[in-house]
Structure formats: structure tokens, C-alpha cells
Enzyme design. Structure first.
Site, PDB file in Angstrom:
ATOM      1  N   LEU A   1       0.811  -1.211   0.000  1.00 43.06           N
ATOM      2  CA  LEU A   1       0.000   0.000   0.000  1.00 43.06           C
ATOM      3  C   LEU A   1       0.849   1.268   0.000  1.00 43.06           C
ATOM      4  O   LEU A   1       0.420   2.317  -0.462  1.00 43.06           O
ATOM      5  CB  LEU A   1      -0.906   0.015   1.235  1.00 43.06           C
TER       6      LEU A   1
ATOM      7  N   LYS B   1       1.740  -3.412   8.919  1.00 45.33           N
ATOM      8  CA  LYS B   1       2.823  -2.433   8.982  1.00 45.33           C
ATOM      9  C   LYS B   1       4.086  -3.168   9.428  1.00 45.33           C
ATOM     10  O   LYS B   1       4.206  -3.591  10.568  1.00 45.33           O
ATOM     11  CB  LYS B   1       2.450  -1.335   9.968  1.00 45.33           C
TER      12      LYS B   1
ATOM     13  N   PHE C   1       9.237   3.973   8.680  1.00 51.44           N
ATOM     14  CA  PHE C   1       9.250   2.726   9.452  1.00 51.44           C
ATOM     15  C   PHE C   1       9.483   1.508   8.580  1.00 51.44           C
ATOM     16  O   PHE C   1       9.941   0.477   9.053  1.00 51.44           O
ATOM     17  CB  PHE C   1       7.901   2.566  10.164  1.00 51.44           C
TER      18      PHE C   1
ATOM     19  N   VAL D   1       3.881  -0.879   4.229  1.00 54.22           N
ATOM     20  CA  VAL D   1       2.550  -1.282   4.665  1.00 54.22           C
ATOM     21  C   VAL D   1       1.926  -2.131   3.560  1.00 54.22           C
ATOM     22  O   VAL D   1       1.964  -1.753   2.386  1.00 54.22           O
ATOM     23  CB  VAL D   1       1.657  -0.060   4.963  1.00 54.22           C
TER      24      VAL D   1
ATOM     25  N   ASP E   1       3.567  13.805  15.313  1.00 52.66           N
ATOM     26  CA  ASP E   1       3.782  13.637  13.872  1.00 52.66           C
ATOM     27  C   ASP E   1       2.464  13.701  13.118  1.00 52.66           C
ATOM     28  O   ASP E   1       2.194  12.892  12.228  1.00 52.66           O
ATOM     29  CB  ASP E   1       4.508  12.316  13.586  1.00 52.66           C
TER      30      ASP E   1
END
Length: 865
Positions: free
Chosen positions: A550, A572, A555, A558, A669
Site C-alpha cells: 500500500l 505495517k 518505518f 505497509v 507527527d
């Protein structure tokens, strides 16, 4: 016979023309003579076709100037201007560049009025002016060949190869580069570039008479304070000392390709090294002198060091403390620092205690841009340099850089910077009591390690005993289980059992392989968090296939997945190379598992197995807000009613985090890409990897690790590491204005005079044109008063000072009230607005921090994401 004689005479005449007259015509292409002036529309071209001289008008200018530019390539880059302070009218086509009767070059208008002259002292009556291949335009005696004047002695804003800077023009004046007034006005601006009289010399940019940027001293192959990734400049630059006048001279030859490189000072004071790779290639910036707030001269004041990757940006040197805590708390460091403990040599010896009588010492600072105002001791070696400084009470610091030698400082230390690479060792003189701190730190560290080892030993013993106790409990009857239920782990409370097991795993470092968990279909209720086997996740995502991907962030990636029971999930997966790490992963798992709100994304489970760290979230098919908001086609799906609903939903979600949840959470964030949209376009705040919890009574926190996304960070957080719920309020204000306008805050191209969206919003609000900020596709679906109210709320949220911003509870109330029900206060101008805020050093620093960044890159001033 006469016929042949006529033919011979004609042939001789033709041959004479070919051999003598035609070469003279060709030679005149780069030359002006008293009888051959240069008119508008004509140009001189150097012999090698490198430089061109002629009349030109800058873009959007009504002025006419005589200048020199590069002939090579399609783009004309002006490197010298004659009448830069006295423009001709662009309509005056009778203007000329001539050699006058007194032998000087002059620029005359159509009425033969002189607007510029060389004013050279001449004694001959035979002159020519020639444009050379190095870009130098010279006036010389045609009989003797002596140069009477040259354009290199009258620099504009550009230093071309082989052109000297520093010493000296024929009149004895030092040579400086002077910036244009603006991009379209060659008149002298306020920024000047030149060499100092220091030994070794330094390259400076001055704003008028005030230093604006400093290179540090010349070490024979580089300026040691200029942040350049290359080890040195090699043959690209050389600096020599003029024996007659004692002043230095710098020449510049980047890449040994002098015809495609130069150094230029921009109207805003940014020094740039520009170069071309080839004739038809565009000009590129190879290096620039002002890129961060730390580049600005004296940004941190005396006895303080600046660090672009630090938080706060400025820190006092060892043994010093801020002169004004109030100013430092507001991000204004220019007042600098004061010494905490007096040096031994500045104290009255009759009042010394035995402790205070210990001699001063030196504290070593590495990778530093050395301070300004040095003294150079050419006859001292490294040991002698240290001894000289220690034996002279006025000496505050010393350094011994390669290529220079002994440098000492006897006045306050200013313009110091911690460099990310390169730099020099600086030995700072401090009181003996300050030197002992290092030893105390060592003792503290040893004590902490011993305590930690002891604690781990106790924990291990307790876990063994607990395991034995658990085995005994398994053989007791039901009555005994009920009787002892209160003494067992509180994690057995319904709704938290699995959560606590996950938290325990994270905190103890245990991996998923150490426990046995039921199948994914046995996941608990919405208040429970399940550990899901990696094989289940691989099946659900088709082994993390690209087709299921996606998106990707700091990080990792996803993926879309589908479990055996048909439920769709978002997976994730933390990358091993990601900027985020275990801390962010624990944050997301621990915090989000305990949060339940319609405007927060729901966490379904996680996986900790081997090197894999995975979070399982509810799948939202409309993905993130930014995919709609900043897409020319998809943004049409968001009419005003949907946008206003999204704004209200985000506000309610933040209010829950700040005030209504069991934990008080600062997100840190908040941005468009972290707002997910469900099937009905309801917003859900996601990505809690950078979130922090607050105590109920806590209002403010500090961090040395400033993380987040550029363009959304509040000034106090970006500049000094202070964050609170008002930091989220600032981010919300930026996001609100983006939703109204469909434009990103940075990378914003609305108009050249605006730095970003906030600048545009403030200017339009100030001019009573707020509705012009609205995405024009919403004109038919919006309520103008509602739009103006949202813009006003957005501007209230992005005010400079955190105390001036509303709380999220007030924001929710403002959004739900009409103008007649609740009158809103007037917002103040936000900091990061206009590019031309030159009058404030603080504004300049903020602007330099912002320039050149990209909105969607999450950055950290200490550690990248």
C-alpha cells in the site's frame, strides 16, 4: 602588355585585402577601438567563443546595462556589469560603449551623457579594449601593450576562474564581490564577499558592515570552517599573500575547468559555487555557504556552540551557562553564555581556597569550526602553543590545525560550530573544578551499571520463583484459584490479559518464538491485542508481495492482507533499515492498544518473531488523506462538507488524545499522510510511533531527539526540542490550512513572494482576501463564513508562541460554534512566512532552516527517520 599589368594589379589588391584587411575585421569581433564603438544590438565575443559582452536588460526590468556573460550554452549567466548603479533606459537604442577622447571606456546614453567610465590614468593616444577568454575585459595601450584598466579590478557579484579576490585593484583598493539588489536589479545590494586581513586569511560575507558568514582560516588547501564534504579543494582554489601590500589574494578554479565554473553571491546573501558539466548542460549549485541556521555568523552568541543536528540548536561551552534563560527558552541564543567558575589566574590569590588553587586546564572539543578573532603564533609548536596559552592569563583557548599551526584566542569566543564531519580540535580553558566532572560521570556510569546488573539478577530470581509458583497453582482446586485470584498478575483482568503479555514481551526482550499463542481466528475482543504468527501474516499478504503493497514510510512498508475469516487488514512491517526502531514499535503497540475512539485507527494485533516486528491495523480502503488532498483529480471527491467533517474529526481525535483518554498523549507527527479515511471518509489518526505520554499535571517536556515531519513541526519544537499538546495544535493548524487550500505547506508554489502556505494564508488574511486561499473547486459547495472561520482557526493554531495557541478543546468548540455564538480572537503573524524577512536574525535563521526541504520527508535534527 597593359592588359596583363592591370590583371596583376587587381590580383595584388585582392591578395592584400585577404592577407591584411580581413584578419583585421575578424579581430575586431572581440575588440573596441576609438573608431569602432559598441552599439545596442552588437556584442563582442572572446576569441575562444567563451564570453560575450554587450547591452542587456534583466527580466522584468526597464533598465539597460553593459555586461559580460557566458557564451556557452543556451542560458545566459551574467558575470559582470559596468553601469550596475546607473541604468540606461531600455528604450534608449542609441546608447553606446565607446573609447572616449581621453582614452577611457565610457557608457553613454543617446544624448551622449556618460553613465559609467573607467577613470584610468592614461598617457598614450592609441587604445583598444579587448574581451579575453578568461572573461576579463581590458583597456590597454595598443602601442606598448600595457593594461590600463581591467574588469577584474571592478568585480560585480561573480568570481570567475583566474580572477583575484582580495588584493588588489590598480588603485590599491581591495577587491570584493557585491551582490545584486535583487534578481532583476544589478544595482549594488547589501551583501559583500571578500577576504579578511587575518593571518591566515578568512573568507567573509558581510551584510553591510556586519559579518553574515565566515569560512574559517585558510589552511593551504581549504578553509577549515567551510562545511565541504571533499577533503580539500585541491587545485580548485589557491590563496597567496601579497608581499608588497601584505594582503591575501584568492583565485578560484573549480574542477580545473575554468570556463564552466564560478562563485557568486546572491541578493539574499547566499554564496554559491556554480558549475556546468558541459556546454549544453544547465548550471548547478555545487556548494552553498548558507544552508542552516548555524551557518549564520554568531547565531549562538559568545561562548556557545551551534549544532545543526542538535536540540537545542545552541549549547553553552563546557563551564558556561546561558546569560538569559528567558531568551534561550524562546529560541533566541544571541546573548550567549557566561563562565560558571572563574579561572585561577583571574581570581585574587589571597582569597583562594586549597581546592580553588588547583591550576586551570583545557577541555578538548572535537570537530569544531574554530572561533573568530584568532591570533596566529607562527613560531610555536603544538606543545609550545599549549604552554603559551596556559601561562597567559588572557588566553581563553588554543588550537593547532594542520597547515596553519598555533592559533590562540584572547577575546570572547564567537561563531563556534559543531561540525558533522571535518573540523578541528579546540582546547577550551576551564577551571580545574570543571575538569573533575568527567571523572564523576565515569563513577556515575559505573554505579548505574552495577545497579542494573543487580536489578536484572533480582528480576531473574523472581521470574524463576514465579514460574515455580505457577506450576503449583496449576494443581490446586478451583476454590484455591478463586481465593488467590487477587494475588496473581493483574494482567488476568478481562480485556488486558493479552495486552499485558505483549507489553511484557516488548519490555523484557522476549520474542514471539518463546510463547505459544492460539490461531489468528482466536483473536480477542476489540480491547484485546493478539500475537499473530508470522506464517499467518505471510499467507494473508501473499508473502509480502509488491502487488499487496500500500505504501512505504520511515518505518518500512505497509501491505494489504486478508485473513482466513475474510477480514481485511493493514500490515505495517518494520524494516531492519528503517529510521524508526524498537522504541517506536513499542510506542505504537502499547499506546494504541489502549486507545479506543472513532477518530483513531484501531490496532488488531502484532507479531514479534525473529527479526520481524509487525503491527496489524484495521484496513481502510480510502487510505490516507494526502492521496486525495494533493491529487488534482481525486481532490474533487472531497467537497467542502466532507472536508469540514474531516477537520472536525481530526480535532475530536486530538482532543481525546490530549484530554479524554486514560493516557495523556502528544502525537508529535500529525500530518496529512497520517490521517486515514474509512469508507465514509471519516478521518482516523494513525502512526503513533513518535507519540509521547504526559502526566496529568505535566504541561511541557524537552527532548534532545527532535523527530517529526518538516513543515508540520512547531517553532519551539524544531528549534529547541520543547514539545507539549500545543505542538500538536500547531501541526493541526498547518493541516487545516492544507485541507482548505489543497496545497502543501512547503514545496508551495502559489506566488514567488511566499515562503510557504502559512505565509500565503497570513498575507491573504491580512489583506481581507482569505477566501482566495480556498481550493477553487470548492467555490460552489462551501459556506464562505465557515471557510473564513476555519482559516482563522488555522492561523490561531500556528502562532509563534505556544501560549498564544488555543487548546484542542477550544478548537473543537470554535469549529462547532458560529460567528454569532463565539467571536474568535485575531491571529498574530506566524514565523515561517516570507522569504524577505531580512530584518530579524531569528527570522533569517528560521528561513535558512526551512529552505531546500521537502514536505513529505520526516526528519530528525539528531536522528533521521
Amino acid at each position: 602588355m597593359g592588359k596583363y599589368r592591370d590583371i596583376f594589379s587587381l590580383s595584388f589588391l585582392v591578395l592584400f585585402n585577404i592577407l591584411f584587411i580581413l584578419p583585421a575585421c575578424c579581430a575586431s569581433n572581440d575588440t573596441i577601438t576609438p573608431s569602432q564603438p559598441l552599439k545596442v544590438g552588437q556584442t563582442l565575443i572572446s576569441a575562444g567563443q567563451i564570453f560575450e559582452l554587450g547591452f542587456f536588460s534583466p527580466d522584468n526590468s526597464s533598465g539597460l546595462y553593459v555586461g559580460i556573460w557566458y557564451k556557452i550554452g543556451p542560458d545566459r549567466r551574467i558575470v559582470w556589469v559596468a553601469n550596475k548603479g546607473n541604468a540606461l533606459l531600455a528604450s534608449d537604442l542609441a546608447s553606446r560603449l565607446i573609447i572616449s577622447s581621453d582614452g577611457n571606456l565610457k557608457v553613454e546614453d543617446g544624448k551622449q551623457n556618460s553613465v559609467w567610465s573607467t577613470n584610468a590614468s592614461v598617457s598614450s593616444n592609441s587604445f583598444i579594449a579587448v574581451l579575453q577568454d578568461d572573461g576579463n575585459f581590458i583597456l590597454k595601450d595598443n602601442l606598448l601593450g600595457a593594461t590600463l584598466w581591467e574588469s577584474f579590478s571592478d568585480p560585480s557579484d561573480t568570481l570567475v576562474a583566474t580572477m583575484p579576490l582580495g588584493c588588489c585593484s590598480r588603485s590599491g583598493q581591495k577587491l570584493f564581490l557585491t551582490a545584486w539588489q535583487s534578481e532583476n536589479d544589478p544595482a549594488p545590494g547589501k551583501f559583500v564577499v571578500g577576504l579578511s586581513d587575518d593571518k591566515p586569511a578568512q573568507l567573509f560575507t558581510w551584510n553591510g558592515t556586519k559579518p553574515y558568514w565566515r569560512s574559517g582560516p585558510w589552511a593551504g588547501w581549504k578553509f577549515i570552517g567551510a562545511v565541504v564534504k571533499d577533503y580539500g579543494y585541491g587545485n580548485e582554489a589557491s590563496l597567496t599573500q601579497n608581499n608588497q601590500r601584505g594582503t591575501p589574494s584568492l583565485t578560484f578554479t573549480l574542477f580545473n575547468k575554468p570556463y564552466i565554473s564560478n562563485l557568486v553571491i546572491s541578493p539574499t546573501g547566499v554564496m554559491k559555487v556554480m558549475h556546468k558539466e558541459g556546454q549544453n548542460e544547465p548550471w548547478k549549485v555545487h556548494w552553498a555557504a548558507i544552508q542552516t541556521p548555524c551557518d549564520v555568523y554568531g547565531a549562538c552568541g559568545p561562548f556557545s556552540a551551534c549544532s545543526s543536528s542538535g536540540s537545542p540548536t545552541c549549547e553553552c561551552l563546557k563551564g558556561f551557562f546561558p546569560l538569559s534563560n528567558e531568551e534561550w527558552s524562546k529560541g533566541n541564543w544571541t546573548s550567549g553564555c557566561l563562565r560558571r567558575t572563574e579561572l585561577i589566574c583571574t581570581t585574587n590569590s589571597s582569597n583562594l581556597t586549597s581546592k580553588a588553587s588547583k591550576p586551570d586546564g583545557f577541555w578538548k572539543l572535537i570537530q569544531m569550526k574554530l572561533p573568530d578573532h584568532h591570533l596566529f603564533l607562527y613560531n610555536e609548536d603544538a606543545q609550545g602553543c599549549s604552554q603559551w596559552c596556559l601561562s597567559n592569563c588572557s588566553c581563553l583557548a588554543y588550537a593547532y590545525p594542520d597547515g596553519i599551526g598555533c592559533m590562540v584566542w584572547v577575546t570572547e569566543l564567537v561563531d563556534i560550530r559543531q561540525l558533522s564531519y571535518g573540523g578541528e580540535d579546540l582546547y577550551l580553558r576551564v577551571a580545574n573544578s570543571e575538569l573533575g566532572v568527567k571523572r564523576r560521570y565515569t563513577e556515575v556510569i559505573i554505579s548505574c551499571v552495577a545497579i542494573a546488573v543487580g536489578f536484572l539478577l533480582v528480576v531473574s530470581i523472581c521470574r524463576v520463583q514465579r514460574w515455580k509458583a505457577k506450576r503449583r497453582v496449576m494443581h490446586t482446586d478451583t476454590h484455591l484459584n478463586e481465593q488467590n485470584s487477587e494475588t496473581r498478575n493483574w494482567c488476568t483482568i478481562k480485556g488486558f490479559r493479552k495486552n499485558c503479555r505483549v507489553v511484557g514481551l516488548l519490555l523484557s526482550g522476549t520474542t514471539r518464538e518463546d510463547i505459544k499463542e492460539g490461531p489468528a481466528s482466536a483473536r480477542g475482543s476489540s480491547s484485546e491485542l493478539s500475537m499473530i504468527d508470522i506464517n499467518v501474516i505471510k499467507i494473508a499478504t501473499n508473502n509480502f508481495s509488491e502487488a499487496n503493497k500500500l505504501g512505504e514510510g520511515g518505518f518500512g512498508a505497509v501491505y494489504k492482507g486478508k485473513l482466513e475469516d475474510g477480514q481485511q487488514i493493514a500490515v505495517k512491517r518494520l524494516s531492519s533499515h528503517a529510521g524508526q526502531g524498537m522504541e517506536e514499535f513499542k510506542n505504537e503497540v502499547i499506546l494504541v492498544s489502549k486507545l479506543q475512539h472513532r477518530n483513531l485507527v484501531r490496532l488488531l494485533g502484532c507479531c514479534i518473531q525473529g527479526l520481524e516486528k509487525i503491527v496489524i491495523l484495521e484496513y481502510l480502503k480510502n487510505r490516507s488523506l494526502d492521496t486525495f488532498l494533493f491529487d488534482r483529480t481525486k481532490r474533487l471527491e472531497l467537497d467542502w462538507a466532507k472536508r469540514f467533517s474531516i477537520i472536525q474529526g481530526i480535532a475530536r481525535g486530538l482532543l481525546y488524545l490530549h484530554r479524554d483518554s486514560c493516557l495523556r498523549i502528544i502525537h508529535r507527527d500529525l500530518k496529512a499522510s497520517n490521517i486515514l479515511l474509512d469508507d465514509d471518509m471519516n478521518p482516523k489518526i494513525s502512526d503513533f510511533g513518535l507519540a509521547r505520554t504526559f502526566r496529568v499535571t505535566q504541561e511541557l517536556a524537552n527532548t534532545r531527539r527532535v523527530v517529526g515531519t518538516f513543515g508540520y513541526m512547531s517553532p519551539e519544537y524544531a528549534m529547541s526540542g520543547q514539545f507539549s499538546e500545543k505542538s500538536d495544535v500547531y501541526s493541526f493548524g498547518v493541516l487545516l490550512l492544507e485541507i482548505v487550500s489543497s496545497k502543501k505547506n512547503t514545496g508551495f508554489g502559489y506566488h514567488e513572494k511566499y515562503l510557504n502556505l502559512l505565509g500565503c494564508a497570513w498575507q491573504l488574511w491580512n489583506e481581507c482576501k482569505a477566501l482566495e486561499l480556498l481550493d477553487q473547486s470548492l467555490a460552489d459547495s462551501c459556506t464562505p463564513t465557515e471557510v473564513k472561520r476555519c482559516i482563522q482557526i488555522g492561523l490561531l493554531c500556528v502562532q509563534d508562541h505556544a501560549a498564544d495557541r488555543p487548546t484542542m478543546s477550544n478548537v473543537v468548540l470554535m469549529l462547532s460554534s458560529s460567528e454569532s455564538e463565539m467571536e474568535l480572537p485575531q491571529p498574530r503573524q506566524p514565523t515561517f512566512t516570507f522569504q524577505n524577512l531580512q530584518e530579524s536574525d531569528r527570522f533569517q535563521s528560521a528561513i535558512r532552516l526551512c529552505n531546500g526541504s521537502i514536505n513529505e520527508i520526516s526528519i530528525s535534527m539528531v536522528q533521521g527517520r
